[in-house]
Scaffold this motif. Structure first.
Motif, PDB file in Angstrom:
ATOM      1  N   TRP A  99       0.823  -1.220   0.000  1.00  0.00           N
ATOM      2  CA  TRP A  99       0.000   0.000   0.000  1.00  0.00           C
ATOM      3  C   TRP A  99       0.855   1.267   0.000  1.00  0.00           C
ATOM      4  O   TRP A  99       0.374   2.315  -0.427  1.00  0.00           O
ATOM      5  CB  TRP A  99      -0.913   0.026   1.225  1.00  0.00           C
ATOM      6  CG  TRP A  99      -1.767  -1.179   1.401  1.00  0.00           C
ATOM      7  CD1 TRP A  99      -2.265  -1.990   0.429  1.00  0.00           C
ATOM      8  CD2 TRP A  99      -2.236  -1.710   2.647  1.00  0.00           C
ATOM      9  NE1 TRP A  99      -3.015  -2.997   0.990  1.00  0.00           N
ATOM     10  CE2 TRP A  99      -3.014  -2.851   2.345  1.00  0.00           C
ATOM     11  CE3 TRP A  99      -2.097  -1.342   3.985  1.00  0.00           C
ATOM     12  CZ2 TRP A  99      -3.634  -3.617   3.345  1.00  0.00           C
ATOM     13  CZ3 TRP A  99      -2.695  -2.088   4.975  1.00  0.00           C
ATOM     14  CH2 TRP A  99      -3.458  -3.218   4.652  1.00  0.00           C
ATOM     15  N   ASN A 153       3.258  12.169   0.030  1.00  0.00           N
ATOM     16  CA  ASN A 153       2.789  10.947  -0.636  1.00  0.00           C
ATOM     17  C   ASN A 153       2.135   9.961   0.329  1.00  0.00           C
ATOM     18  O   ASN A 153       1.163   9.291  -0.020  1.00  0.00           O
ATOM     19  CB  ASN A 153       3.953  10.242  -1.347  1.00  0.00           C
ATOM     20  CG  ASN A 153       4.448  11.046  -2.529  1.00  0.00           C
ATOM     21  OD1 ASN A 153       3.724  11.894  -3.037  1.00  0.00           O
ATOM     22  ND2 ASN A 153       5.666  10.778  -2.977  1.00  0.00           N
ATOM     23  N   ARG A 172      -1.714   8.757  -0.122  1.00  0.00           N
ATOM     24  CA  ARG A 172      -2.055   7.349  -0.400  1.00  0.00           C
ATOM     25  C   ARG A 172      -2.979   6.770   0.663  1.00  0.00           C
ATOM     26  O   ARG A 172      -3.911   6.014   0.348  1.00  0.00           O
ATOM     27  CB  ARG A 172      -0.774   6.521  -0.530  1.00  0.00           C
ATOM     28  CG  ARG A 172      -0.086   6.679  -1.879  1.00  0.00           C
ATOM     29  CD  ARG A 172       0.999   5.652  -2.084  1.00  0.00           C
ATOM     30  NE  ARG A 172       2.163   5.878  -1.241  1.00  0.00           N
ATOM     31  CZ  ARG A 172       3.288   6.492  -1.629  1.00  0.00           C
ATOM     32  NH1 ARG A 172       3.396   6.957  -2.863  1.00  0.00           N
ATOM     33  NH2 ARG A 172       4.293   6.638  -0.802  1.00  0.00           N
TER      34      ARG A 172
END
Length: 454
Positions: free
Chosen positions: A388, A419, A423
């Motif tokens: 992930w 980031n 995410r």
């Protein structure tokens, strides 16, 4: 027609009791009655932690049976605990169900047994009641467990579960890669415990064949490859107390809810939340290094320090540490974790990577710093960091210590690079969509309810 009566049996560990009790709250919301069977030892702890909170509804009846150990025996020795359970609990559970069935209009409709206590599936078959296996951990762990015969055939492990050599293993493309030395059964206790747990998992695989339904606290989009490998396993998660309109319950220690007021005084997305579940322990050197690492981050932190996390935790802090961090650090014995992780002041979660903690963190859009201790936590770490990409691993020095500098560096990195947050927010939306109306977990759960009521 009487409402369905379910008996729910968790494996007697914190990470297993909480999600099954959350599933029980979901069942009650749909008109079910639940008899929730803890061991006597854990039953007392749960009642003590609940105190006057009444976190569970009247339709959940908390009962207990013995686990086969004396009061003062070590229940963190999972091999010894599981062995004692197998001696004592089947007979006690059978009597409990038989006694319930004596009451008119109160007969047990279905048994939901933890996948780690799958012996109860055979008992349900014998008693002619519907039988369900519930998996609190990741679906990836079920895939690994069912792959044991092939791991032996491929020469990756011996027949007693011992890894032939240390090597990186990936069950299929898109699955986590992790070291064979960190197979769930290979990193628990001493050699006798490891062998017993391995043999128990092999036996569980046979019992599971008798389950009519296999459900788990995950969602298809978090682990698509794992569900392809184990198509009979149906995700109904993430199971969060808020989704069931209840309060999270089943804790073994009383929650310190005063931390929520403290969090309310902190800036948005500023606090490091630090918690290691119910099993992780530290020697004094590592405990102090962690404390000093949190100190030099110069960020506010909320740290859950169980009384048994290290020898004499109150005296284990570095000299002057409490005084130096008093303005921005909070140490508590146990936290209302789901409420903490959903709080707007939380920036990241420094975690042991238990599956409940992992799912709760992802479901709240919180990046994770991974500090796995044993069992399935290394598999979950690989999901977080490699699959992930919503968190970071710590590296140990030559003495096996995660240093204060390493802690500061990884905190700065996970919070300094957008980031990770981007995410995990996308993953949050995916996970929560699955339990909303029309989502795959929601559909699976509704089908399950209909089947139980047939």
């Amino acid at each position: 027609m009487c409402s369905p009566h379910v008996v729910a049996l968790p494996y007697p560990a914190q990470g297993h009791v909480i999600p099954l009790l959350e599933l029980s709250q979901c069942l009650v919301k749909h008109g079910f009655r639940v008899t929730f069977v803890n061991t006597e030892f854990n039953h007392k702890r749960v009642l003590n932690a609940l105190a006057e909170k009444h976190a569970i509804g009247d339709q959940i009846h908390l009962v207990s049976i013995p686990d086969g150990l004396e009061l003062d025996e070590n229940r963190n020795d999972l091999g010894k605990l599981s062995e004692a359970m197998l001696r004592v609990m089947p007979g006690k559970l059978e009597k409990l169900i038989a006694d319930i069935n004596l009451v008119k209009d109160d007969k047990v409709t279905c048994l939901i047994a933890d996948g780690s206590a799958a012996w109860a599936i055979e008992l349900a078959e014998k008693m002619k009641i519907k039988r369900v296996a519930f998996w609190p951990p990741a679906a990836g762990l079920v895939a690994l467990s069912l792959r044991i015969p092939k791991l032996i055939d491929d020469g990756i492990i011996d027949k007693d579960g011992t890894p032939v050599k240390k090597q990186m293993i990936q069950l299929a493309p898109g699955m986590p890669s992790f070291n064979s030395a960190n197979f769930v059964w290979a990193c628990i206790g001493g050699s006798s415990t490891r062998e017993f747990i391995f043999n128990l998992m092999v036996e569980n695989n046979e019992y599971l064949k008798k389950a009519e339904y296999m459900i788990c606290n995950s969602t298809f989009d978090l682990e698509p490859v794992a569900f392809t490998l184990v198509p009979q396993l149906l995700p109904i998660g993430p199971l969060l107390a808020s989704s069931c309109l209840g309060n999270s319950a089943g804790y073994f220690w009383p929650e310190d809810s005063t931390c929520l007021k403290w969090l309310g005084r902190q800036a948005p997305q500023s606090v490091i939340y630090v918690a290691f579940g119910s099993f992780t322990v530290f020697d004094q050197t590592q405990f102090q290094e962690l404390a000093l690492g949190l100190e030099i981050t110069n960020r506010p932190f909320l740290w859950v320090v169980r009384p048994d996390i290290t020898d004499d935790a109150n005296k284990a802090y570095p000299k002057g540490f409490k005084e130096r961090v008093t303005a921005r650090g909070q140490m508590i014995g146990w936290a209302p974790q789901q409420k903490v992780l959903s709080h707007p002041s939380i920036a990241c979660f420094l975690s042991h990577c238990g599956w409940n903690s992992t799912v709760e963190s992802v479901s709240n859009g919180v990046p994770i710093l991974c500090w796995p201790y044993f069992a399935d936590q290394f598999l979950n770490e690989s999901y977080i960091c490699d699959v992930w990409k919503v968190g970071l691993k710590f590296n140990k020095n030559n003495n096996g210590i995660i240093t204060r500098e390493e802690i500061k560096n990884k905190v700065d990195k996970v919070l300094g690079e957008e980031n990770y947050k981007e995410r995990v927010l996308k993953l949050k939306e995916i996970a929560l969509n699955s339990v909303r109306e029309g989502g795959q977990s929601n559909k699976n759960f509704k089908n399950f309810l209909e089947w139980v009521q047939e």
